[in-house]
Design an enzyme around this catalytic site. Structure first.
Site, PDB file in Angstrom:
ATOM      1  N   ASP A  65       0.265  -1.361   0.435  1.00  0.00           N
ATOM      2  CA  ASP A  65       0.206  -0.408   0.041  1.00  0.00           C
ATOM      3  C   ASP A  65       1.009   1.273  -0.038  1.00  0.00           C
ATOM      4  OD1 ASP A  65      -2.638   2.143   0.832  1.00  0.00           O
ATOM      5  OD2 ASP A  65      -3.662  -0.033   1.426  1.00  0.00           O
ATOM      6  N   HIS A  98      -3.800   5.777   3.160  1.00  0.00           N
ATOM      7  CA  HIS A  98      -4.567   4.568   2.679  1.00  0.00           C
ATOM      8  C   HIS A  98      -3.944   3.408   3.182  1.00  0.00           C
ATOM      9  CE1 HIS A  98      -6.193   1.341   0.320  1.00  0.00           C
ATOM     10  NE2 HIS A  98      -7.647   2.038   0.288  1.00  0.00           N
ATOM     11  N   SER A 251     -11.645  -1.164  -0.054  1.00  0.00           N
ATOM     12  CA  SER A 251     -10.634  -1.557   0.688  1.00  0.00           C
ATOM     13  C   SER A 251     -10.631  -1.935   2.569  1.00  0.00           C
ATOM     14  CB  SER A 251     -10.203  -0.238   0.644  1.00  0.00           C
ATOM     15  OG  SER A 251      -9.827  -0.101  -0.637  1.00  0.00           O
TER      16      SER A 251
END
Length: 368
Positions: A65, A98, A251
């Site tokens: 990520d 994220h 996600s």
């Protein structure tokens, strides 16, 4: 000391950033501030699973990520060394929010009186493979998968809706040969996903508060659903403030499945990756048509069932024979088999949504 509360938009995604309120009352264990609002734990049966095991930090989940905030108070002590492919260094400091939000869903410290509770008390290996999940390609992910598999990760989480073409399939097969599992989020779009189907990839879409698929893809590729609406988690901000966020989309569903796999290995380290995969599928709460279907895969993640099954497997190789025989006629061969029910755990109902503030229904991350 208090933290500010803010709502902001980044990369086309809406997250609600929440500041910690020290001393805020919580009604039940665990005592994390936002646990009472974390409806997904009740739905997947987290507390039942934790009665068996909370997890083991000997089990490593790689998060491919944007890096992870090693100093976030809910993630301190959970990180192991990773790699940054954008600058070819071991510096996995965040280049975006994220990765920290994904890591929090997996492993935020539980019952520490602050913030949120992760699904399993396991270790996180941060890997940066691209500038952002929205731009990550299969080729980017391939490098991260190989590195993670070579450095001891048992589960490899990719919360980016990839093409899932031959390159990714080959990398997943490489990880499989190393004993690992690759878990990939679908795209955050309510439509058919025309992805390749790989036995070595667990593909995850989001479910909502009403236990149906939530703003994410369906199709032949789909394996599981997991909660992906209003998910409370950790958040990184460049200013250095340690915040929390409400995320939307697959996600945040994929890391729940990754954490469930890691919990199974925490309970029974002798399990093979094939056995862990079949435990995840066979214990899922069936939704829609009986058995596998393209709208729901094998169903919605049931963490309590996963933990119970992992604890009850008598020896390596026993359960996989039973489960795999039922699944051989399932999704991979294009035929649909009846659902194996022997290992399914208790299903759990939802909390009422009346007391929850629902943020704008934008994707937590627009995955491409």
């Amino acid at each position: 000391m208090g933290w500010r509360v803010s709502i902001f938009t980044a990369a086309g995604a809406v997250l609600v950033a929440l500041g910690l309120v020290p001393g805020a009352a919580v009604g039940a264990a665990p005592n994390d501030t936002y646990y009472p609002l974390s409806w997904h734990h009740q739905v997947i049966g987290s507390e039942g699973a934790w009665e068996i095991s909370g997890g083991s930090r000997d089990v490593i989940v790689a998060v491919i990520d944007t890096g992870v905030d090693a100093n976030h108070p809910d993630l301190v002590g959970h990180l192991v060394s990773g790699w940054n492919f954008t600058n070819n260094s071991a510096d996995t400091s965040p280049i975006g929010y994220h990765g920290t939000t994904v890591a929090g869903v997996i492993a935020a410290s539980r019952n520490n009186g602050i913030g949120v509770a992760g699904v399993a008390d396991v270790s996180i290996m941060p890997i940066i493979a691209s500038d952002s999940p929205t731009s990550m390609t299969d080729l980017d992910a391939v490098a991260g998968i190989h590195w993670a598999a070579d450095h001891g990760a048992k589960v490899i989480n990719i919360s980016a809706g990839l093409l899932q073409g031959p390159r990714l399939g080959e990398a997943a097969q490489y990880a499989w040969g190393k004993g690992a599992l690759v878990v990939v989020a679908s795209k955050n779009t309510n439509g058919y996903g025309n992805h390749d189907v790989w036995d070595e990839v667990i593909s995850v879409s989001a479910s909502g508060r009403n236990d149906t698929r939530y703003n994410s893809e369906y199709g032949e590729f789909l394996d599981l659903l997991a909660p992906g609406q209003d998910i409370y988690t950790t958040y990184w901000e460049a200013s250095g403030e340690h915040l929390y966020a409400i995320g939307q989309g697959a996600s945040y569903a994929a890391p729940m499945v990754s954490a469930a796999a890691a919990l199974a290995w925490s309970i029974n380290p002798e399990l093979t990756n094939a056995e862990v995969r079949e435990i995840l599928f066979s214990t899922a709460t069936d939704l829609g048509d009986v058995g596998w279907d393209e709208q729901n895969g094998w169903g919605r993640l049931n963490l309590a069932g996963v933990a119970a099954a992992a604890a009850s497997v008598p020896e390596p190789g026993v359960m996989i024979v039973v489960v795999a025989n039922a699944m051989m006629l399932g999704r991979r061969g294009g035929r649909r088999a009846g659902r194996l029910s022997a290992l399914r755990g208790q299903e759990h109902g939802h909390l009422s949504t009346a007391a929850h503030a629902t943020p704008d229904e934008e994707n937590g991350c627009e995955n491409k």
